[in-house]
Design a protein around this motif. Structure first.
Motif, PDB file in Angstrom:
ATOM      1  N   ASP A  90      40.020  28.326  31.482  1.00 18.04           N
ATOM      2  CA  ASP A  90      41.382  28.769  31.214  1.00 18.04           C
ATOM      3  C   ASP A  90      42.091  29.032  32.540  1.00 18.04           C
ATOM      4  O   ASP A  90      43.270  28.774  32.705  1.00 18.04           O
ATOM      5  CB  ASP A  90      41.377  30.031  30.350  1.00 18.04           C
ATOM      6  CG  ASP A  90      40.940  29.715  28.936  1.00 18.04           C
ATOM      7  OD1 ASP A  90      39.721  29.697  28.711  1.00 18.04           O
ATOM      8  OD2 ASP A  90      41.804  29.464  28.094  1.00 18.04           O
ATOM      9  N   PHE A  91      41.371  29.587  33.471  1.00 23.23           N
ATOM     10  CA  PHE A  91      41.812  29.633  34.864  1.00 23.23           C
ATOM     11  C   PHE A  91      40.567  29.840  35.701  1.00 23.23           C
ATOM     12  O   PHE A  91      39.549  30.314  35.228  1.00 23.23           O
ATOM     13  CB  PHE A  91      42.853  30.728  35.128  1.00 23.23           C
ATOM     14  CG  PHE A  91      42.485  32.106  34.669  1.00 23.23           C
ATOM     15  CD1 PHE A  91      41.945  33.027  35.548  1.00 23.23           C
ATOM     16  CD2 PHE A  91      42.714  32.496  33.356  1.00 23.23           C
ATOM     17  CE1 PHE A  91      41.635  34.317  35.131  1.00 23.23           C
ATOM     18  CE2 PHE A  91      42.409  33.783  32.932  1.00 23.23           C
ATOM     19  CZ  PHE A  91      41.867  34.696  33.822  1.00 23.23           C
ATOM     20  N   CYS A  92      40.632  29.425  36.933  1.00 21.62           N
ATOM     21  CA  CYS A  92      39.439  29.421  37.770  1.00 21.62           C
ATOM     22  C   CYS A  92      39.835  29.839  39.172  1.00 21.62           C
ATOM     23  O   CYS A  92      40.490  29.095  39.881  1.00 21.62           O
ATOM     24  CB  CYS A  92      38.804  28.036  37.784  1.00 21.62           C
ATOM     25  SG  CYS A  92      37.405  27.876  38.911  1.00 21.62           S
ATOM     26  N   TRP A  93      39.455  31.064  39.576  1.00 21.32           N
ATOM     27  CA  TRP A  93      39.783  31.526  40.921  1.00 21.32           C
ATOM     28  C   TRP A  93      38.985  30.736  41.961  1.00 21.32           C
ATOM     29  O   TRP A  93      37.835  30.417  41.770  1.00 21.32           O
ATOM     30  CB  TRP A  93      39.435  33.001  41.083  1.00 21.32           C
ATOM     31  CG  TRP A  93      40.141  33.944  40.179  1.00 21.32           C
ATOM     32  CD1 TRP A  93      39.557  34.845  39.333  1.00 21.32           C
ATOM     33  CD2 TRP A  93      41.551  34.116  40.025  1.00 21.32           C
ATOM     34  NE1 TRP A  93      40.522  35.555  38.669  1.00 21.32           N
ATOM     35  CE2 TRP A  93      41.749  35.130  39.071  1.00 21.32           C
ATOM     36  CE3 TRP A  93      42.673  33.511  40.596  1.00 21.32           C
ATOM     37  CZ2 TRP A  93      43.009  35.565  38.688  1.00 21.32           C
ATOM     38  CZ3 TRP A  93      43.926  33.937  40.211  1.00 21.32           C
ATOM     39  CH2 TRP A  93      44.090  34.947  39.280  1.00 21.32           C
ATOM     40  N   GLY A  94      39.587  30.500  43.091  1.00 21.76           N
ATOM     41  CA  GLY A  94      38.896  29.856  44.211  1.00 21.76           C
ATOM     42  C   GLY A  94      39.742  29.964  45.456  1.00 21.76           C
ATOM     43  O   GLY A  94      40.927  29.651  45.440  1.00 21.76           O
ATOM     44  N   PRO A 139      47.983  34.584  35.890  1.00 21.86           N
ATOM     45  CA  PRO A 139      47.747  34.601  34.444  1.00 21.86           C
ATOM     46  C   PRO A 139      47.964  36.003  33.887  1.00 21.86           C
ATOM     47  O   PRO A 139      47.747  37.008  34.577  1.00 21.86           O
ATOM     48  CB  PRO A 139      46.284  34.162  34.321  1.00 21.86           C
ATOM     49  CG  PRO A 139      45.680  34.499  35.639  1.00 21.86           C
ATOM     50  CD  PRO A 139      46.753  34.286  36.650  1.00 21.86           C
ATOM     51  N   ASP A 140      48.387  36.096  32.633  1.00 22.09           N
ATOM     52  CA  ASP A 140      48.640  37.389  32.007  1.00 22.09           C
ATOM     53  C   ASP A 140      47.405  38.279  32.054  1.00 22.09           C
ATOM     54  O   ASP A 140      47.509  39.496  32.235  1.00 22.09           O
ATOM     55  CB  ASP A 140      49.086  37.211  30.555  1.00 22.09           C
ATOM     56  CG  ASP A 140      50.459  36.572  30.445  1.00 22.09           C
ATOM     57  OD1 ASP A 140      51.214  36.608  31.447  1.00 22.09           O
ATOM     58  OD2 ASP A 140      50.769  36.032  29.374  1.00 22.09           O
ATOM     59  N   SER A 141      46.241  37.680  31.911  1.00 25.85           N
ATOM     60  CA  SER A 141      45.002  38.454  31.868  1.00 25.85           C
ATOM     61  C   SER A 141      44.697  39.116  33.201  1.00 25.85           C
ATOM     62  O   SER A 141      43.894  40.052  33.264  1.00 25.85           O
ATOM     63  CB  SER A 141      43.835  37.560  31.459  1.00 25.85           C
ATOM     64  OG  SER A 141      43.776  36.431  32.296  1.00 25.85           O
TER      65      SER A 141
END
Length: 234
Positions: A90-94, A139-141
């Motif tokens: 859904d999203f991926c930090w990097g 992202p909202d989360s």
């Protein structure tokens, strides 16, 4: 680009970057106040031993045992990434050392990423802001982690404490560990009895993942706090 260059740009960025919160005033300074840049009162990096259990990992995170320091600047995290293992993130930090590159980017290019900006005070985290006419979004989360590095740490601790599952990396895969910190039978992990070759209970790790609210959150102590969680996916 080397981070030294990005850090030099930060001097101009803190004055001319023009960070303005979008749709919320939660990141804005008090109107008419005088800005005083202080040395952060919390040391946000250190070298620990890693952990064998979720409770030990909680202690490492609580004590800011992140090997890399959180340097002020702009951080980008690619979104809509699909891993080779079949997960649809859904999203991926990097991490990307991106200060100069992002100043030069267009809105369409910026939209390919999620963003955090760590202020020169070393504590304040900005999300959903406008700079130089371009809007940067998270992202909202990500709101669950608050607006400071301290609240980011606290958010990670909340995930660890309330996770329905906990697993640690053994270098090539994730293996189950108990989420319980109590003694007695509640601390037994049956996976270690059925699959002892994969349990590695006595192995220390600095990379764990936790199942929380139907997402996996990966936390990596070899990275900086500002870059965590390093991955979030279903």
């Amino acid at each position: 680009m080397k981070f030294k260059t990005a850090f030099h740009l930060l001097v101009a960025a803190t004055i001319a970057f023009g960070v303005t919160s979008c749709g919320s005033d939660k990141n804005e300074a008090n109107s008419g106040s005088t800005t005083v840049v202080n040395t952060p009162s919390v040391v946000t990096s250190g070298t620990g031993n890693g952990a064998r259990t979720a409770s030990e990992f909680y202690t490492e995170v609580s004590n800011y045992m992140f090997e890399q320091s959180s340097e002020p600047g702009l951080y980008s995290f690619p979104r809509n990434v699909t891993s080779g293992g079949g997960f649809d993130f859904d999203f991926c930090w990097g991490y990307e050392d991106c200060m100069q590159d992002q100043i030069d980017r267009s809105q369409s290019q910026v939209n390919n990423y999620y963003w955090r900006f760590l202020d020169s005070d070393g504590q304040t985290v900005y999300r959903n802001f406008t700079s130089n006419g371009i809007t940067y979004a998270a992202p909202d989360s990500d709101d669950q982690f608050g607006n400071t590095l301290s609240s980011l740490r606290d958010g990670l601790l909340r995930i660890i404490s309330n996770a329905s599952r906990a697993e640690k990396s053994n270098g090539y895969s994730f293996v189950s560990v108990s989420t319980s910190s109590s003694s007695g039978t509640s601390n037994i992990d049956l996976n270690c009895y059925y699959y002892p070759q994969a349990c590695n209970n006595n192995t220390y790790s600095k990379h764990f993942r936790f199942r929380y609210n139907n997402y996996w959150y990966e936390i990596d102590l070899t990275k900086s706090l500002i870059n965590n969680p390093v991955r979030v996916y279903r």
